[in-house]
Write a protein that holds these residues in place. Structure first.
Motif, PDB file in Angstrom:
ATOM      1  N   ARG A 204     -18.101  13.772 -24.508  1.00  0.00           N
ATOM      2  CA  ARG A 204     -16.955  13.162 -24.662  1.00  0.00           C
ATOM      3  C   ARG A 204     -17.368  11.780 -25.299  1.00  0.00           C
ATOM      4  O   ARG A 204     -18.190  11.297 -25.009  1.00  0.00           O
ATOM      5  CB  ARG A 204     -16.305  13.083 -22.982  1.00  0.00           C
ATOM      6  N   ARG A 205     -15.900  11.063 -25.463  1.00  0.00           N
ATOM      7  CA  ARG A 205     -16.308   9.798 -26.265  1.00  0.00           C
ATOM      8  C   ARG A 205     -16.496   8.735 -25.198  1.00  0.00           C
ATOM      9  O   ARG A 205     -16.255   8.946 -23.724  1.00  0.00           O
ATOM     10  CB  ARG A 205     -15.090   9.215 -26.916  1.00  0.00           C
ATOM     11  N   PRO A 206     -17.266   7.626 -25.306  1.00  0.00           N
ATOM     12  CA  PRO A 206     -17.636   6.626 -24.394  1.00  0.00           C
ATOM     13  C   PRO A 206     -16.345   6.399 -23.628  1.00  0.00           C
ATOM     14  O   PRO A 206     -16.440   5.986 -22.583  1.00  0.00           O
ATOM     15  CB  PRO A 206     -18.435   5.623 -25.114  1.00  0.00           C
ATOM     16  N   ILE A 207     -15.188   5.888 -24.302  1.00  0.00           N
ATOM     17  CA  ILE A 207     -14.077   5.488 -23.698  1.00  0.00           C
ATOM     18  C   ILE A 207     -13.532   6.499 -22.680  1.00  0.00           C
ATOM     19  O   ILE A 207     -13.040   6.046 -21.799  1.00  0.00           O
ATOM     20  CB  ILE A 207     -12.996   5.265 -24.585  1.00  0.00           C
ATOM     21  N   GLN A 208     -13.674   7.682 -22.845  1.00  0.00           N
ATOM     22  CA  GLN A 208     -13.288   8.663 -22.022  1.00  0.00           C
ATOM     23  C   GLN A 208     -14.034   8.761 -20.586  1.00  0.00           C
ATOM     24  O   GLN A 208     -13.466   8.963 -19.633  1.00  0.00           O
ATOM     25  CB  GLN A 208     -13.330  10.354 -22.512  1.00  0.00           C
ATOM     26  N   ILE A 209     -15.304   8.562 -20.716  1.00  0.00           N
ATOM     27  CA  ILE A 209     -16.051   8.314 -19.685  1.00  0.00           C
ATOM     28  C   ILE A 209     -15.808   6.925 -18.753  1.00  0.00           C
ATOM     29  O   ILE A 209     -15.755   7.111 -17.692  1.00  0.00           O
ATOM     30  CB  ILE A 209     -17.622   8.595 -19.965  1.00  0.00           C
ATOM     31  N   ALA A 210     -15.755   5.971 -19.834  1.00  0.00           N
ATOM     32  CA  ALA A 210     -15.478   4.553 -19.121  1.00  0.00           C
ATOM     33  C   ALA A 210     -14.107   4.660 -18.328  1.00  0.00           C
ATOM     34  O   ALA A 210     -13.898   3.798 -17.399  1.00  0.00           O
ATOM     35  CB  ALA A 210     -15.308   3.677 -20.138  1.00  0.00           C
ATOM     36  N   TYR A 211     -12.964   5.462 -18.797  1.00  0.00           N
ATOM     37  CA  TYR A 211     -12.132   5.396 -18.239  1.00  0.00           C
ATOM     38  C   TYR A 211     -11.466   6.388 -16.961  1.00  0.00           C
ATOM     39  O   TYR A 211     -10.450   6.403 -16.691  1.00  0.00           O
ATOM     40  CB  TYR A 211     -10.755   5.390 -19.303  1.00  0.00           C
ATOM     41  N   LEU A 212     -12.658   7.089 -16.713  1.00  0.00           N
ATOM     42  CA  LEU A 212     -12.514   8.194 -15.721  1.00  0.00           C
ATOM     43  C   LEU A 212     -12.127   7.270 -14.039  1.00  0.00           C
ATOM     44  O   LEU A 212     -12.681   6.427 -14.057  1.00  0.00           O
ATOM     45  CB  LEU A 212     -13.767   8.740 -15.415  1.00  0.00           C
ATOM     46  N   LYS A 213     -11.125   7.791 -13.489  1.00  0.00           N
ATOM     47  CA  LYS A 213     -10.800   7.718 -12.206  1.00  0.00           C
ATOM     48  C   LYS A 213     -11.466   8.529 -11.127  1.00  0.00           C
ATOM     49  O   LYS A 213     -11.601   9.462 -11.461  1.00  0.00           O
ATOM     50  CB  LYS A 213      -9.415   7.326 -12.151  1.00  0.00           C
TER      51      LYS A 213
END
Length: 326
Positions: A204-213
């Motif tokens: 996954r893209r870094p933004i998808q991991i950073a935005y995980l809740k």
């Protein structure tokens, strides 16, 4: 008069020295069967009822014996065995079989995880055949051995497809071993290890991991299927109105070893939030907080929300400000 110096018998010395270089206690001692559950002391247990459902009673018994025998060989690290049997459990759940024939092997080779573990699987089946020649034909074993460890096609490094890793299979296996080793010896914390594993497993893209809740780690998917899942927030959705979690989510099943690490992360990050915020969070409040965070990030977000914007932090726990920079 000098005392006579006594030397141990050369054979005894050699024997003692050899014992110091013997393989450590067999890893199989920590793996054992409880019915159709492959239990691992202090670690992941594999519920194999569905995976073994199509096998005859004699084949099932032979499989169980081979699993323990294979682990007893001690040729791989414990984390490698855990990863291997997690892959095999998942594969047999989706492609159940009553025999490891050419048809099953061909279907299995469509699975990227199986291909990554092809060498280990070949050894597993080869050792099993040596014990029980009826398990798999030599021609099928040769077919598996000759199969490429990766699908034919252009190098993934040339692709923009987020489903494809830039790593070769050898690089992936090597990196995976290092990731678990660093976690086991305390070099990497749970959060860092989980981020690495999610990146490797799902690309996954870094933004998808950073935005995980927190709430993105769940026990069922959108269709109501029971199991362990992760909902990655979508990225670059043309229909999205904002850039923060406004795209269609991407749901993926979680293998047991990553699910177990997620559970540890959930416990640790909850303690972090409650410690920094000096309050007990409800489950609903906890679910909208970031899965990955830091003490510094929480304090920075609290300062911005409460001081600069004059808002109540508890009303904005789902804010993008609490997420780590992507």
């Amino acid at each position: 008069m000098k005392k006579k110096v006594l030397f141990a018998d050369t054979h005894e010395l050699l024997e003692a020295d050899l014992k110091r270089t013997e393989r450590a206690a067999l890893q199989g001692a920590s793996f054992y069967w409880e019915g159709e559950v492959l239990a691992h002391l202090g670690g992941t247990s594999f519920f194999m009822t569905k995976a073994l459902s199509q096998m005859s009673s004699s084949m099932k018994a032979s499989f169980k014996q081979q699993v323990i025998s294979f682990i007893d060989q001690g040729d791989y690290a414990t984390s490698s065995y855990v990863g291997f049997f997690s892959m095999l459990q998942s594969l047999l759940n989706s492609i159940s079989t009553s025999s490891f024939d050419l048809n099953w092997i061909a279907q299995a080779l469509e699975n990227s995880g199986f291909r990554r573990n092809k060498k280990m699987m070949t050894r597993f089946l080869l050792q099993w055949r040596e014990r029980d020649s009826n398990i798999i034909d030599q021609d099928v074993l040769s077919f598996l051995n000759d199969a490429s460890p990766h699908r034919n096609g252009p190098r993934h490094v040339l692709s923009d497809d987020p489903e494809k890793s830039w790593l070769t299979n050898e690089e992936y296996d090597g990196l995976l071993s290092v990731v678990w080793k660093n976690y086991d010896n305390g070099t990497s914390c749970t959060q860092v290890t989980l981020i690495k594993l999610l990146s490797m497993q799902y690309a996954r893209r870094p933004i998808q991991i950073a935005y995980l809740k927190v709430g993105d780690i769940c026990n069922s998917d959108s269709l109501g299927n029971i199991g362990h899942y992760i909902d990655f927030p979508g990225a670059k959705d043309l229909a999205a109105e904002t850039s923060f979690r406004d795209s269609k989510p991407e749901t993926h099943p979680l293998p047991d070893h990553i699910w177990d690490l997620c559970c540890i992360q959930l416990q640790e990050v909850r303690e972090l939030y409650e410690n920094v915020l000096s309050r007990t969070l409800t489950d609903d409040q906890f679910k909208i907080l970031p899965l990955f965070c830091s003490k510094r990030r929480i304090k920075e977000a609290q300062q911005l929300i409460e001081t600069r914007h004059q808002y109540n932090l508890l009303d904005h726990l789902g804010s993008e400000l609490l997420h780590l920079p992507k």
